[in-house]
Design an enzyme around this catalytic site. Structure first.
Site, PDB file in Angstrom:
ATOM      1  N   HIS A  77      -4.275  -2.538  -5.338  1.00 21.72           N
ATOM      2  CA  HIS A  77      -4.272  -4.001  -5.289  1.00 21.72           C
ATOM      3  C   HIS A  77      -2.944  -4.565  -5.769  1.00 21.72           C
ATOM      4  O   HIS A  77      -2.369  -4.113  -6.752  1.00 21.72           O
ATOM      5  CB  HIS A  77      -5.447  -4.590  -6.081  1.00 21.72           C
ATOM      6  CG  HIS A  77      -5.389  -4.415  -7.569  1.00 21.72           C
ATOM      7  ND1 HIS A  77      -4.835  -5.356  -8.408  1.00 21.72           N
ATOM      8  CD2 HIS A  77      -5.859  -3.422  -8.363  1.00 21.72           C
ATOM      9  CE1 HIS A  77      -4.953  -4.955  -9.661  1.00 21.72           C
ATOM     10  NE2 HIS A  77      -5.570  -3.786  -9.670  1.00 21.72           N
ATOM     11  N   ASP A 194      -0.387  -2.853 -13.490  1.00 22.10           N
ATOM     12  CA  ASP A 194      -1.741  -2.882 -12.921  1.00 22.10           C
ATOM     13  C   ASP A 194      -1.761  -3.993 -11.881  1.00 22.10           C
ATOM     14  O   ASP A 194      -1.838  -5.166 -12.228  1.00 22.10           O
ATOM     15  CB  ASP A 194      -2.748  -3.150 -14.029  1.00 22.10           C
ATOM     16  CG  ASP A 194      -4.163  -3.376 -13.531  1.00 22.10           C
ATOM     17  OD1 ASP A 194      -4.460  -2.988 -12.393  1.00 22.10           O
ATOM     18  OD2 ASP A 194      -4.957  -3.963 -14.284  1.00 22.10           O
ATOM     19  N   GLU A 228      -8.601  -8.075  -6.310  1.00 22.78           N
ATOM     20  CA  GLU A 228      -9.242  -7.057  -7.151  1.00 22.78           C
ATOM     21  C   GLU A 228      -9.483  -7.556  -8.564  1.00 22.78           C
ATOM     22  O   GLU A 228     -10.528  -7.285  -9.164  1.00 22.78           O
ATOM     23  CB  GLU A 228      -8.387  -5.789  -7.185  1.00 22.78           C
ATOM     24  CG  GLU A 228      -9.094  -4.570  -7.772  1.00 22.78           C
ATOM     25  CD  GLU A 228      -9.035  -4.474  -9.291  1.00 22.78           C
ATOM     26  OE1 GLU A 228      -9.787  -3.657  -9.869  1.00 22.78           O
ATOM     27  OE2 GLU A 228      -8.231  -5.214  -9.920  1.00 22.78           O
ATOM     28  N   GLU A 229      -8.534  -8.304  -9.118  1.00 22.23           N
ATOM     29  CA  GLU A 229      -8.656  -8.735 -10.515  1.00 22.23           C
ATOM     30  C   GLU A 229      -9.806  -9.719 -10.732  1.00 22.23           C
ATOM     31  O   GLU A 229     -10.203  -9.960 -11.871  1.00 22.23           O
ATOM     32  CB  GLU A 229      -7.339  -9.352 -10.999  1.00 22.23           C
ATOM     33  CG  GLU A 229      -6.192  -8.364 -11.143  1.00 22.23           C
ATOM     34  CD  GLU A 229      -6.377  -7.351 -12.258  1.00 22.23           C
ATOM     35  OE1 GLU A 229      -7.424  -7.400 -12.934  1.00 22.23           O
ATOM     36  OE2 GLU A 229      -5.486  -6.507 -12.446  1.00 22.23           O
ATOM     37  N   ASP A 248      -5.403   3.016  -8.904  1.00 17.30           N
ATOM     38  CA  ASP A 248      -5.275   1.951  -9.892  1.00 17.30           C
ATOM     39  C   ASP A 248      -4.832   2.593 -11.206  1.00 17.30           C
ATOM     40  O   ASP A 248      -4.840   3.821 -11.343  1.00 17.30           O
ATOM     41  CB  ASP A 248      -6.603   1.206 -10.047  1.00 17.30           C
ATOM     42  CG  ASP A 248      -6.421  -0.243 -10.457  1.00 17.30           C
ATOM     43  OD1 ASP A 248      -5.415  -0.554 -11.105  1.00 17.30           O
ATOM     44  OD2 ASP A 248      -7.300  -1.058 -10.133  1.00 17.30           O
ATOM     45  N   HIS A 328      -3.532  -4.897 -19.147  1.00 16.10           N
ATOM     46  CA  HIS A 328      -3.800  -6.333 -19.187  1.00 16.10           C
ATOM     47  C   HIS A 328      -3.086  -7.010 -20.348  1.00 16.10           C
ATOM     48  O   HIS A 328      -3.487  -8.094 -20.785  1.00 16.10           O
ATOM     49  CB  HIS A 328      -5.295  -6.638 -19.207  1.00 16.10           C
ATOM     50  CG  HIS A 328      -5.947  -6.490 -17.875  1.00 16.10           C
ATOM     51  ND1 HIS A 328      -7.144  -7.094 -17.552  1.00 16.10           N
ATOM     52  CD2 HIS A 328      -5.565  -5.820 -16.755  1.00 16.10           C
ATOM     53  CE1 HIS A 328      -7.464  -6.798 -16.300  1.00 16.10           C
ATOM     54  NE2 HIS A 328      -6.521  -6.014 -15.800  1.00 16.10           N
TER      55      HIS A 328
END
Length: 361
Positions: A77, A194, A228-229, A248, A328
């Site tokens: 993603h 990410d 995706e998030e 990922d 994150h």
């Protein structure tokens, strides 16, 4: 296997890292991915693999394999964490809402950019409503939550009308300064590894295939997802996909064994166990190729493969990716983790029986 015969030795590492740097420089919070998808469409075209778009903006690249049956799906993603303007405050500051799941403390005092609907951009800084210990006695203890956070614009605004005159309104996207750094020792630190590191890995595989250094045994459907998030990136996938590997980031910390140098093989995440035979074969191939790898369980994690399964896809699924520290937040990986991921993908797609290709339904 000698070092010169390894898959890793055949990877164009300069290409992968240059592409990753370009990707990290393009803002792409979930739902705001047109610019970066245009970049990837051009890159795929250069490699000889046209990218087509689904109605919601995901990209699909088809690579013919020796067998046209039992297509393998590979996903990564390109969307990232971000924010959206929720309201313009009377003092000219912006209240915002999260796009994706992250700790508000991880973006406090971060530089950001507001993207208006008519294409203008304005810089600002994310901070609490009590940003100075010289003024507010509870500045240190204030609980970091949306209600106390705001964006200070780097514009001469004193009230709501001044902000509106800039073209800023609720619903405008907000991206974070990635603060990307590449180091000679191989470390890469940046926001949004990410999953832009995963996207770079997919294109590293494509580049290998374009030079005929990797040959897929079965047709590949490469899916680049843009939501995706927020949980539904790959909720739809092409109907001929029977096996899917989500690429990922691998999480690090606590009782996890993954490092930034490894390709992570996730056996289970919050959506449940991944396919036993696929995961086992990935481990076998990592051992065969002499790759640095780790097998872990991520209880607070889900992937594009999870979204595909929840969306009703009748597939087998697995999850791999480079190890990323401080996911994150202020993330860091190493080029070795990315190259090990590419090598494992190349080994898997070249294997005609990995693991179901020779079995009858």
């Amino acid at each position: 296997m000698s070092r010169t015969d390894s898959i890793v030795s055949k990877i164009n590492q300069a290409y992968v890292l240059e592409l990753l740097e370009r990707l990290l420089a393009v803002p792409s919070p979930s739902g705001y991915c047109r610019a970066i998808m245009t970049l990837l469409a051009g890159e795929a075209e250069k490699l000889g693999f046209p990218l087509s778009f689904t109605p919601k903006g995901n990209g699909i690249i088809t690579v013919p394999g020796a067998s046209r049956e039992r297509a393998i799906g590979l996903s990564a993603h390109v969307d990232t964490l971000g924010a959206m303007v929720r309201a313009i405050k009377p003092n000219g500051r912006l209240r915002f809402t999260l796009v994706g799941g992250y700790m508000l403390g991880s973006v406090e005092n971060e530089y950001c950019t507001v993207h208006t609907r008519d294409g203008r951009t304005y810089e600002g800084t994310i901070m609490t409503m009590k940003p100075s210990v010289h003024v507010y006695t509870d500045a240190r203890d204030l609980k970091r939550e949306e209600a106390v956070m705001e964006i200070r614009l780097d514009e001469p605004v004193r009230g709501e009308e001044d902000v509106q005159a800039l073209g800023i309104s609720p619903g405008d996207f907000v991206s974070f300064d990635p603060r990307t750094r590449f180091f000679p020792n191989g470390f890469i630190k940046s926001r949004h590894l990410d999953d832009k590191a995963g996207v770079a890995a997919l294109f590293g595989l494509l580049e290998l295939i374009s030079r005929r250094e990797a040959a897929p045994a079965r047709t590949l459907r490469l899916l680049v997802s843009t939501y995706e998030e927020v949980g539904h990136g790959a909720s739809w996938i092409p109907g001929d996909v029977e096996e899917m590997i989500a690429v990922d980031m691998g999480a690090m910390g606590d009782d996890l064994s993954c490092t930034e140098f490894d390709v992570s093989i996730c056996a289970k995440d919050s959506s449940g166990p991944y396919d036993e035979a696929m995961t086992t074969r990935l481990i076998e191939l990592a051992k065969r190729e002499g790759l640095s790898y780790a097998v872990d369980i991520y209880p607070h994690y889900s992937s594009d493969a999870s979204a595909a399964l929840r969306g009703g896809s009748n597939i087998r699924a697995a999850l791999i990716g480079p190890g990323v520290h401080a996911s994150h937040a202020m993330e860091r990986t190493h080029r070795d983790g990315i190259m090990n991921t590419i090598a494992l993908l190349a080994a898997y797609v070249a294997d005609p029986a990995a693991p179901y290709g020779t079995q009858e339904d």
